[in-house]
Design a protein around this motif. Structure first.
Motif, mmCIF file in Angstrom:
data_model
loop_
_atom_site.group_PDB
_atom_site.id
_atom_site.type_symbol
_atom_site.label_atom_id
_atom_site.label_comp_id
_atom_site.label_asym_id
_atom_site.label_seq_id
_atom_site.Cartn_x
_atom_site.Cartn_y
_atom_site.Cartn_z
ATOM 1 N N PHE A 85 0.833 -1.217 0.000
ATOM 2 C CA PHE A 85 0.000 0.000 0.000
ATOM 3 C C PHE A 85 0.856 1.251 0.000
ATOM 4 N N ILE A 86 1.808 1.262 0.921
ATOM 5 C CA ILE A 86 2.584 2.486 1.111
ATOM 6 C C ILE A 86 3.484 2.733 -0.099
ATOM 7 N N ILE A 89 1.184 3.933 -3.116
ATOM 8 C CA ILE A 89 0.670 5.300 -3.015
ATOM 9 C C ILE A 89 1.813 6.301 -3.130
ATOM 10 N N ALA A 90 2.994 5.928 -2.601
ATOM 11 C CA ALA A 90 4.135 6.831 -2.727
ATOM 12 C C ALA A 90 4.538 6.973 -4.186
ATOM 13 N N ALA A 93 1.924 9.219 -5.902
ATOM 14 C CA ALA A 93 2.040 10.636 -5.562
ATOM 15 C C ALA A 93 3.265 11.251 -6.223
ATOM 16 N N THR A 94 4.385 10.520 -6.201
ATOM 17 C CA THR A 94 5.599 11.056 -6.812
ATOM 18 C C THR A 94 5.439 11.186 -8.322
ATOM 19 N N GLN A 97 3.368 14.120 -9.328
ATOM 20 C CA GLN A 97 4.139 15.361 -9.183
ATOM 21 C C GLN A 97 5.130 15.507 -10.348
ATOM 22 N N ALA A 122 -3.833 12.292 -7.578
ATOM 23 C CA ALA A 122 -3.055 11.519 -6.607
ATOM 24 C C ALA A 122 -3.964 10.819 -5.620
ATOM 25 N N VAL A 123 -5.101 11.425 -5.299
ATOM 26 C CA VAL A 123 -5.991 10.809 -4.328
ATOM 27 C C VAL A 123 -7.243 10.244 -4.980
ATOM 28 N N ASN A 124 -7.165 9.981 -6.285
ATOM 29 C CA ASN A 124 -8.297 9.358 -6.963
ATOM 30 C C ASN A 124 -8.202 7.847 -6.788
ATOM 31 N N LEU A 128 -5.100 4.225 -7.563
ATOM 32 C CA LEU A 128 -4.602 3.204 -6.631
ATOM 33 C C LEU A 128 -5.307 1.881 -6.888
#
Lengths: 237, 215
Positions: A85-86, A89-90, A93-94, A97, A122-124, A128
């Motif tokens: 997960f982490i 998502i990282a 997000a990167t 950007q 990024a938060v859609n 993910l």
């Protein structure tokens, strides 16, 4: 053939919005006008096409049980899948950007049309979700992962385009006051999802045919086919 | 006065009805719809979100003065992702079957807009205690809708609640089934979740005219 099948499947049958309800938040928030919907849809295709293959590589060479074996034998037993997960998502997000910076530098016109939507993405959950489904469905190759990413993106694009077009027109209809806006949008999406369910049968008929074709084409799998045939006839007897 | 002042109580009760995250703020729809075919899954999902949002709001609120605003989204994502990993591992350890049903949707709590939305809108500007209450309130508002949808879909779709048959036996034709009632299998399909939420919104807005939107 494999690619085409996965491509069509991810657009119509496993449509992000209608089958799994991913990315509903931005789907509902940004679907008031067709032009903005097109912008967001294009950005989603773009980002999914990049992040799904990237996360596939991460999953294959870093996270899966035993994925670290390329580092040496003593790493072969490591299982880092709890970190997925982490890591996913990282990466997302990167990448978002990074894509924003690159697009701004090299194509200002594209940036103007996509730019404002990129941070939203990024938060859609569709993004993910694409990576998580790629992981849980165990997509075998990098090429297929890319196809899956693009296909799901196009599916999402189609969905938001359709609802935006409907919402532009529904302004002229006499909807009960309490249902106006959100309520009617939910119900229309539900009806569209029921419509999309009819695509479900699209590939099941073809599946058997392609399976037979590839089997007869390959000599080394002929044996398997024969065994299967034998089994089938047993069942019939 | 007690433990909760009037303002604090409002933080909890508001999101339950008039400022509900799902039906009014339009946040966190994705997971609300996909996993509500059974009541049990809805309840577990609500509890998971309650935990993540409550704790996450406190953590972000404690860090609000030291997070540089440019990278705050990434910091927030890391906080949520960590909490979600905890939830996922706990579910896998104690409720394996259920964690299989929820599959990727536990992971998708990370991008559940409710969480980022509350971090941005509330935790970044308020103290830990108030943020905690806000988190609990919003997660409860989310849970209420999830449980209502799950209740109706399981009851009408398979005639059971939490897996226990409540309307009689459809094969033996006892209870309601003896007078010709049939389960509506359609309720188990995912599109019906959307329509049920649409109807909840309709009912809520008919009762409270102030919530009605113009086009």
């Amino acid at each position: 053939m494999e690619h085409l099948e996965l491509f069509l499947k991810s657009i119509f049958i496993d449509n992000m919005v209608f089958a799994t309800f991913l990315g509903m938040c931005s789907y509902l928030a940004v679907s008031k006008k067709v032009s903005t919907a097109v912008g967001l849809g294009a950005a989603v295709i773009f980002v999914l096409a990049i992040t799904v293959p990237l996360n596939w590589l991460l999953d294959q060479y870093l996270l899966q049980p035993g994925a670290l074996s390329w580092l040496g034998e003593e790493y072969a037993t490591y299982d880092l899948s709890f970190l997925s997960f982490i890591m996913f998502i990282a990466t997302i997000a990167t990448m978002v950007q990074l894509v924003e910076i690159v697009v701004e530098k090299f194509s200002p016109s594209l940036y103007n049309s996509l730019g404002i939507f990129l941070p939203l993405i990024a938060v859609n959950c569709a993004i993910l979700g694409g990576s998580l489904f790629m992981q849980s469905r165990e997509i075998p190759t990098l090429g297929l992962a890319t196809t899956y990413g693009i296909g799901s993106g196009i599916g999402w694009f189609l969905a938001i385009l359709a609802i935006a077009a409907i919402r532009e027109k529904i302004r002229y209809s006499n909807v009960p006051p309490a249902l106006r806006g959100l309520g009617i949008t939910f119900i229309i999406t539900g009806l569209m999802a029921i419509g999309f369910m009819s695509f479900g049968g699209m590939l099941t008929g073809g599946d058997e045919e392609t399976a037979k074709e590839t089997k007869s084409a390959k000599v080394d799998t002929l044996e398997d086919t024969e065994k299967e045939l034998a089994n089938n006839t047993k069942v019939i007897e | 006065m007690g433990l909760l002042s009037k303002k604090d109580t409002k933080l909890i009760t508001d999101p339950l009805a008039d400022n509900n995250p799902i039906t009014i703020q339009v946040l966190g729809i994705c997971s609300a719809l996909a996993i509500t075919a059974e009541l049990e899954a809805s309840i577990v999902m609500s509890i998971s979100v309650l935990f993540v949002l409550g704790v996450g709001n406190v953590v972000v609120s404690l860090m609000r003065n030291i997070i540089p605003s440019k990278i705050r989204i990434i910091v927030q994502l890391i906080v949520v992702a960590t909490l979600v990993i905890i939830v996922d591992l706990v579910l896998k350890a104690f409720a394996y079957e259920l964690s299989k049903t929820l599959s990727v949707f536990v992971g998708l709590i990370i991008t559940n807009c409710i969480i980022m939305g509350r971090f941005e809108a509330f935790a970044l500007g308020n103290g830990p205690w108030r943020s905690f209450l806000d988190g609990i309130g919003n997660a409860a508002g989310y849970g209420v809708i999830l449980i209502i949808v799950g209740f109706f879909r399981e009851l009408l779709g398979s005639g059971t609640l939490l897996g226990i048959p409540v309307l009689g036996d459809p094969i033996e034709k006892t209870g309601l089934y003896s007078i010709g009632y049939e389960n509506n299998g359609f309720m188990l399909l995912s599109p019906m979740a959307l329509i049920v939420v649409g109807i909840i919104i309709w009912v809520q807005r008919t009762r409270n005219k102030a919530l009605v939107e113009d086009h």
